[in-house]
Design an enzyme around this catalytic site. Structure first.
Site, PDB file in Angstrom:
ATOM      1  N   LYS A  57      29.093 -64.135  50.660  1.00 61.02           N
ATOM      2  CA  LYS A  57      28.677 -65.639  49.904  1.00 61.02           C
ATOM      3  C   LYS A  57      27.988 -66.765  50.641  1.00 61.02           C
ATOM      4  CE  LYS A  57      30.186 -62.863  47.051  1.00 61.02           C
ATOM      5  NZ  LYS A  57      30.551 -61.566  47.465  1.00 61.02           N
ATOM      6  N   ALA A 189      23.283 -48.275  44.645  1.00 59.87           N
ATOM      7  CA  ALA A 189      23.235 -49.850  43.696  1.00 59.87           C
ATOM      8  C   ALA A 189      24.412 -50.399  43.010  1.00 59.87           C
ATOM      9  CB  ALA A 189      22.136 -49.451  42.724  1.00 59.87           C
ATOM     10  N   GLU A 211      19.992 -45.100  44.348  1.00 56.03           N
ATOM     11  CA  GLU A 211      21.127 -44.893  43.640  1.00 56.03           C
ATOM     12  C   GLU A 211      21.319 -43.415  43.019  1.00 56.03           C
ATOM     13  OE1 GLU A 211      24.069 -46.473  42.650  1.00 56.03           O
ATOM     14  OE2 GLU A 211      24.670 -44.706  41.616  1.00 56.03           O
ATOM     15  N   ASP A 319      43.725 -53.135  47.939  1.00 60.61           N
ATOM     16  CA  ASP A 319      42.912 -52.072  48.116  1.00 60.61           C
ATOM     17  C   ASP A 319      43.532 -50.553  48.355  1.00 60.61           C
ATOM     18  OD1 ASP A 319      40.791 -53.785  47.620  1.00 60.61           O
ATOM     19  OD2 ASP A 319      39.616 -53.323  49.090  1.00 60.61           O
ATOM     20  N   HIS A 451      28.521 -81.453  25.826  1.00 62.92           N
ATOM     21  CA  HIS A 451      27.031 -80.996  25.717  1.00 62.92           C
ATOM     22  C   HIS A 451      26.475 -82.399  26.814  1.00 62.92           C
ATOM     23  CE1 HIS A 451      23.029 -80.843  24.203  1.00 62.92           C
ATOM     24  NE2 HIS A 451      22.783 -82.218  24.376  1.00 62.92           N
TER      25      HIS A 451
HETATM   26  P1  FAD Z   1      41.919 -55.907  53.298  1.00 63.92           P
HETATM   27  O1  FAD Z   1      41.398 -57.157  53.025  1.00 63.92           O
HETATM   28  O2  FAD Z   1      41.113 -54.938  53.787  1.00 63.92           O
HETATM   29  O3  FAD Z   1      43.092 -56.234  54.450  1.00 63.92           O
HETATM   30  C1  FAD Z   1      43.944 -55.338  55.114  1.00 63.92           C
HETATM   31  C2  FAD Z   1      43.855 -55.846  56.533  1.00 63.92           C
HETATM   32  O4  FAD Z   1      45.229 -55.008  57.076  1.00 63.92           O
HETATM   33  C3  FAD Z   1      42.956 -55.496  57.357  1.00 63.92           C
HETATM   34  O5  FAD Z   1      42.586 -56.745  58.071  1.00 63.92           O
HETATM   35  C4  FAD Z   1      43.229 -54.554  58.410  1.00 63.92           C
HETATM   36  O6  FAD Z   1      42.701 -54.712  59.708  1.00 63.92           O
HETATM   37  C5  FAD Z   1      45.031 -54.682  58.426  1.00 63.92           C
HETATM   38  N1  FAD Z   1      45.250 -53.480  58.664  1.00 63.92           N
HETATM   39  C6  FAD Z   1      45.255 -52.267  58.380  1.00 63.92           C
HETATM   40  N2  FAD Z   1      46.142 -51.154  58.637  1.00 63.92           N
HETATM   41  C7  FAD Z   1      46.949 -51.732  59.568  1.00 63.92           C
HETATM   42  C8  FAD Z   1      48.145 -51.743  60.413  1.00 63.92           C
HETATM   43  N3  FAD Z   1      48.430 -50.256  60.379  1.00 63.92           N
HETATM   44  N4  FAD Z   1      48.622 -52.670  60.751  1.00 63.92           N
HETATM   45  C9  FAD Z   1      48.255 -53.840  61.053  1.00 63.92           C
HETATM   46  N5  FAD Z   1      47.291 -54.326  60.286  1.00 63.92           N
HETATM   47  C10 FAD Z   1      46.619 -53.142  59.411  1.00 63.92           C
HETATM   48  N6  FAD Z   1      36.132 -59.035  46.486  1.00 63.92           N
HETATM   49  C11 FAD Z   1      36.009 -59.958  45.392  1.00 63.92           C
HETATM   50  O7  FAD Z   1      37.122 -60.165  44.815  1.00 63.92           O
HETATM   51  N7  FAD Z   1      35.010 -60.788  45.549  1.00 63.92           N
HETATM   52  C12 FAD Z   1      34.025 -60.615  46.474  1.00 63.92           C
HETATM   53  O8  FAD Z   1      32.976 -61.312  46.365  1.00 63.92           O
HETATM   54  C13 FAD Z   1      34.129 -59.543  47.233  1.00 63.92           C
HETATM   55  N8  FAD Z   1      33.048 -59.145  48.143  1.00 63.92           N
HETATM   56  C14 FAD Z   1      33.032 -58.335  49.190  1.00 63.92           C
HETATM   57  C15 FAD Z   1      32.054 -58.125  49.860  1.00 63.92           C
HETATM   58  C16 FAD Z   1      31.929 -57.089  50.828  1.00 63.92           C
HETATM   59  C17 FAD Z   1      30.820 -56.899  52.037  1.00 63.92           C
HETATM   60  C18 FAD Z   1      33.111 -56.239  50.970  1.00 63.92           C
HETATM   61  C19 FAD Z   1      33.154 -55.203  51.999  1.00 63.92           C
HETATM   62  C20 FAD Z   1      34.210 -56.302  50.136  1.00 63.92           C
HETATM   63  C21 FAD Z   1      34.228 -57.586  48.972  1.00 63.92           C
HETATM   64  N9  FAD Z   1      35.103 -57.639  48.357  1.00 63.92           N
HETATM   65  C22 FAD Z   1      34.987 -58.612  47.379  1.00 63.92           C
HETATM   66  C23 FAD Z   1      36.471 -56.747  48.270  1.00 63.92           C
HETATM   67  C24 FAD Z   1      37.578 -57.377  48.910  1.00 63.92           C
HETATM   68  O9  FAD Z   1      37.371 -57.747  50.280  1.00 63.92           O
HETATM   69  C25 FAD Z   1      38.808 -56.443  48.883  1.00 63.92           C
HETATM   70  O10 FAD Z   1      38.964 -56.027  47.730  1.00 63.92           O
HETATM   71  C26 FAD Z   1      39.958 -57.432  49.731  1.00 63.92           C
HETATM   72  O11 FAD Z   1      39.748 -57.733  50.919  1.00 63.92           O
HETATM   73  C27 FAD Z   1      41.195 -56.277  49.532  1.00 63.92           C
HETATM   74  O12 FAD Z   1      42.335 -56.931  50.238  1.00 63.92           O
HETATM   75  P2  FAD Z   1      43.454 -56.117  50.997  1.00 63.92           P
HETATM   76  O13 FAD Z   1      44.217 -57.233  51.481  1.00 63.92           O
HETATM   77  O14 FAD Z   1      43.775 -55.017  49.921  1.00 63.92           O
HETATM   78  O15 FAD Z   1      42.702 -55.389  52.196  1.00 63.92           O
HETATM   79  P1  NAI Z   2      30.298 -49.564  44.463  1.00 64.26           P
HETATM   80  O1  NAI Z   2      31.337 -48.564  44.045  1.00 64.26           O
HETATM   81  O2  NAI Z   2      30.347 -51.151  43.891  1.00 64.26           O
HETATM   82  O3  NAI Z   2      28.841 -48.972  44.447  1.00 64.26           O
HETATM   83  C1  NAI Z   2      28.534 -47.741  45.197  1.00 64.26           C
HETATM   84  C2  NAI Z   2      27.239 -47.192  44.369  1.00 64.26           C
HETATM   85  O4  NAI Z   2      26.835 -46.097  45.307  1.00 64.26           O
HETATM   86  C3  NAI Z   2      27.528 -46.802  43.117  1.00 64.26           C
HETATM   87  O5  NAI Z   2      26.573 -47.052  42.203  1.00 64.26           O
HETATM   88  C4  NAI Z   2      27.312 -44.987  43.591  1.00 64.26           C
HETATM   89  O6  NAI Z   2      27.187 -44.459  41.978  1.00 64.26           O
HETATM   90  C5  NAI Z   2      26.445 -45.028  44.621  1.00 64.26           C
HETATM   91  N1  NAI Z   2      26.464 -43.891  45.306  1.00 64.26           N
HETATM   92  C6  NAI Z   2      27.632 -43.342  45.729  1.00 64.26           C
HETATM   93  N2  NAI Z   2      27.320 -42.042  46.721  1.00 64.26           N
HETATM   94  C7  NAI Z   2      26.113 -42.246  46.687  1.00 64.26           C
HETATM   95  C8  NAI Z   2      25.003 -41.460  47.614  1.00 64.26           C
HETATM   96  N3  NAI Z   2      25.311 -40.469  48.273  1.00 64.26           N
HETATM   97  N4  NAI Z   2      23.769 -41.918  47.415  1.00 64.26           N
HETATM   98  C9  NAI Z   2      23.293 -42.866  46.564  1.00 64.26           C
HETATM   99  N5  NAI Z   2      24.195 -43.651  45.676  1.00 64.26           N
HETATM  100  C10 NAI Z   2      25.409 -43.365  46.119  1.00 64.26           C
HETATM  101  O7  NAI Z   2      30.806 -49.839  46.161  1.00 64.26           O
HETATM  102  P2  NAI Z   2      30.157 -50.723  47.104  1.00 64.26           P
HETATM  103  O8  NAI Z   2      28.725 -51.379  46.651  1.00 64.26           O
HETATM  104  O9  NAI Z   2      30.285 -50.029  48.164  1.00 64.26           O
HETATM  105  O10 NAI Z   2      31.270 -52.031  47.099  1.00 64.26           O
HETATM  106  C11 NAI Z   2      32.706 -51.520  47.423  1.00 64.26           C
HETATM  107  C12 NAI Z   2      33.501 -52.396  46.644  1.00 64.26           C
HETATM  108  O11 NAI Z   2      33.693 -53.346  47.401  1.00 64.26           O
HETATM  109  C13 NAI Z   2      33.344 -52.464  45.363  1.00 64.26           C
HETATM  110  O12 NAI Z   2      33.415 -51.411  44.328  1.00 64.26           O
HETATM  111  C14 NAI Z   2      34.192 -53.751  44.960  1.00 64.26           C
HETATM  112  O13 NAI Z   2      35.225 -53.317  44.711  1.00 64.26           O
HETATM  113  C15 NAI Z   2      34.222 -54.336  46.347  1.00 64.26           C
HETATM  114  N6  NAI Z   2      32.972 -55.595  46.539  1.00 64.26           N
HETATM  115  C16 NAI Z   2      33.060 -56.661  45.400  1.00 64.26           C
HETATM  116  C17 NAI Z   2      32.292 -57.531  45.405  1.00 64.26           C
HETATM  117  C18 NAI Z   2      32.311 -58.537  44.226  1.00 64.26           C
HETATM  118  O14 NAI Z   2      33.386 -58.451  43.670  1.00 64.26           O
HETATM  119  N7  NAI Z   2      31.377 -59.347  44.099  1.00 64.26           N
HETATM  120  C19 NAI Z   2      31.259 -57.650  46.260  1.00 64.26           C
HETATM  121  C20 NAI Z   2      31.195 -56.468  47.291  1.00 64.26           C
HETATM  122  C21 NAI Z   2      32.138 -55.559  47.263  1.00 64.26           C
END
Ligand code: FAD
Ligand code: NAI
Length: 472
Positions: A57, A189, A211, A319, A451
């Protein structure tokens, strides 16, 4: 003698750190084990704060300001000189925001007397937890009355495009490019592809998104997905559906992508390629063989509706378990699990988890799409109203998109809200609250909206369900 805790949380991401804090608030003696080292420093906050929600973000905001300075200011009578982007400064700002937030969690841990154990946690039999410190110190065994597993997720890798952290990166690498790639390929995508693809496109990259599916954003309401595809394509994202990457080769600092689109083999060369085809639960080294924890076929930890695993007193959240991989879902599960441990009747309402894609305009929804509602057997009625005639939207130049409501035609009950437009991620919370309170469309029609606000479009969309919109 092993150390004794009321609660040991493994993983300090949004799921784990919220669980730890809520546990401490409820008087528990809590340890949270987190092994992440981010940019050379042990770091709390998980994927979300370090390499996910927050840094993406920050870059979305910087790139939006850059693009808007170039394209939007002239209409306001504002002239600027040459506009340039210094990627190093932009990335340093992003890193500062991340550091501020991750340090903030560490401070909250201190304030709540939570022990942050820096290293790896592993669940053993009998609710014991093995802790291996990052600094190479002695491995310890902790005794826990309750354990919460919150180890999160990692990106899915595909053999046709192995990440090498140079030409081919995953979402983490795409947050740290040092220059704007002239050409950028994106596989997937989905949410990450659209958000990070937008960041680099706004800064000048020519972006092609491959995609595999022939449908764009299949989880979104069809009308929203269609509008989003139209707007994002117009902005310059080259979204190629039904396009499967079959091979990649690296030479001279560039990556050649072979792909098959609708049966035809094609080739294109890029400076960088982002692989973002989804994420998978991460449970490597988390469970001893005799831990008693059951996994699902997809490798997720098997839990019930309250996140309890197959072992009494051991919960799994975020997750790592079923449901959308979203930070807000993860956080609420953390709170629910701890309150359950404390004997409270906490629940997460999985029917009202909001989805937001932070493109410009934003795309957001809650509840059922029109297609999902019909598939569930509802006789539906819908209403849609555009931002184009809203006074506030016109005043701020944010006229793209619309609000759509999906309701049950027989009972008038609200089933879903879908928004594409400026601040959609905030506006959609009105629908979330309405769904939680089991509102009818009439309830929304009878309310007075301030408004001039973008939220007046919410009112008009609700009125339009019954053909009563005033400005239609
Ligand atoms: P994580 O955030 O993955 O945290 C798990 C932690 O556990 C990690 O830091 C890891 O190091 C630690 N860990 C793992 N195994 C062990 C172990 N054995 N011992 C000690 N520590 C360990 N979600 C949204 O809602 N809004 C968004 O805008 C959004 N944007 C995203 C953008 C990107 C690029 C990505 C990749 C993800 C995004 N997400 C977003 C998804 C969001 O980041 C995840 O859903 C969220 O972080 C999940 O939280 P979590 O605590 O389950 O896992
Ligand atoms: P995603 O599941 O959103 O999208 C993956 C896309 O890749 C799908 O459209 C799928 O059909 C396509 N795909 C899969 N295999 C493929 C292949 N071999 N070739 C071409 N296309 C293929 O997963 P993404 O974007 O990686 O994000 C992972 C997760 O992280 C999201 O599902 C979401 O849970 C979280 N996230 C959330 C955000 C938010 O809330 N704004 C921002 C970023 C991530």
């Amino acid at each position: 003698m092993s150390k004794q805790y009321d609660l040991v949380v493994i993983g300090g991401g949004p799921a784990g750190y919220e669980a730890a804090i809520r546990g401490a608030q409820l008087g528990m003696k809590v340890a949270c084990i987190e092994k992440r080292v981010h940019k050379g420093k042990p770091s709390l906050g998980g994927t979300c704060l370090n390499v996910g929600c927050i840094p993406s973000k920050a870059l979305l905001d910087s790139s939006h300001r850059y693009e808007s300075t170039i394209h939007d200011l002239g209409a306001h009578g504002i002239t600027t000189g040459d506009v340039a982007i210094d990627v190093t400064t932009m990335v340093a700002r992003k890193d500062k925001v991340v550091d501020q937030l991750t340090s903030g969690i560490a401070a909250l841990f201190v304030g709540n007397k939570i022990e942050w154990l820096q290293g790896t946690g592993k669940l053993l039999a009998g609710k014991k937890v093995q802790f291996t410190p990052l600094d190479g110190g002695e491995v310890q065994t902790l005794d826990a009355t309750n354990v919460i597993l919150a180890s999160g997720s990692v990106p899915v890798n595909i053999p046709v495009a192995p990440v090498n952290e140079q030409e081919i990166v995953d979402s983490t690498g795409a947050l740290d490019f040092t220059t704007v790639p002239a050409t950028l390929g994106v596989i997937g995508a989905g949410v990450i592809g659209l958000e990070l693809g937008s960041v680099w496109r706004r800064l000048g990259s020519e972006v092609v998104v491959f995609e595999a599916l022939d449908t764009f954003l299949p989880a979104a309401d069809k009308a929203v997905a269609k509008e989003a595809q139209k707007i994002l394509t117009k902005q310059g994202l080259d979204i190629r559906l039904n396009a499967k990457v079959t091979a990649t080769q690296i030479a001279d600092g560039k990556v050649t992508v072979n792909y098959n689109q609708a049966g035809e083999d094609k080739v294109q060369v890029f400076d960088k390629l982002i692989v973002c085809v989804g994420r998978k639960a991460y449970a490597a080294d988390l469970l001893a063989e005799d831990s008693g924890i059951k996994l699902t076929e997809r490798g997720l930890i098997d839990v019930n509706d309250q996140c309890l695993t197959s072992v009494e007193g051991v919960y799994a959240i975020g997750d790592l378990v079923r449901g959308p991989m979203l930070a807000h879902k993860a956080m609420e599960e953390g709170v629910m699990a701890v309150e359950r441990i404390h004997g409270q009747a906490a629940q997460v309402n999985y029917d009202t988890i909001i989805s937001v894609i932070y493109t410009s305009p934003e795309i957001a929804w809650v509840g059922l799409s029109e297609e999902a509602a019909i598939a569930k057997g509802h006789e539906v009625k819908t209403g849609q109203f555009s931002f184009a005639v809203n006074g506030r939207a016109l005043a701020s130049g944010d006229t793209a998109g619309f609000v759509k409501f999906v309701a049950d035609a027989k009972t008038d009950r609200l089933l879903g809200m879908h928004v594409i437009g400026a601040s959609a991620g905030d506006i959609v919370h009105q629908g979330m609250i309405a769904l939680e309170f089991v509102s009818s469309i009439e309830d929304l029609q009878l309310m007075t909206f301030a408004h001039p606000t973008l939220s007046e479009v919410v009112h008009e969309a609700a009125l339009s369900v019954d053909g009563r919109a005033i400005h239609a």
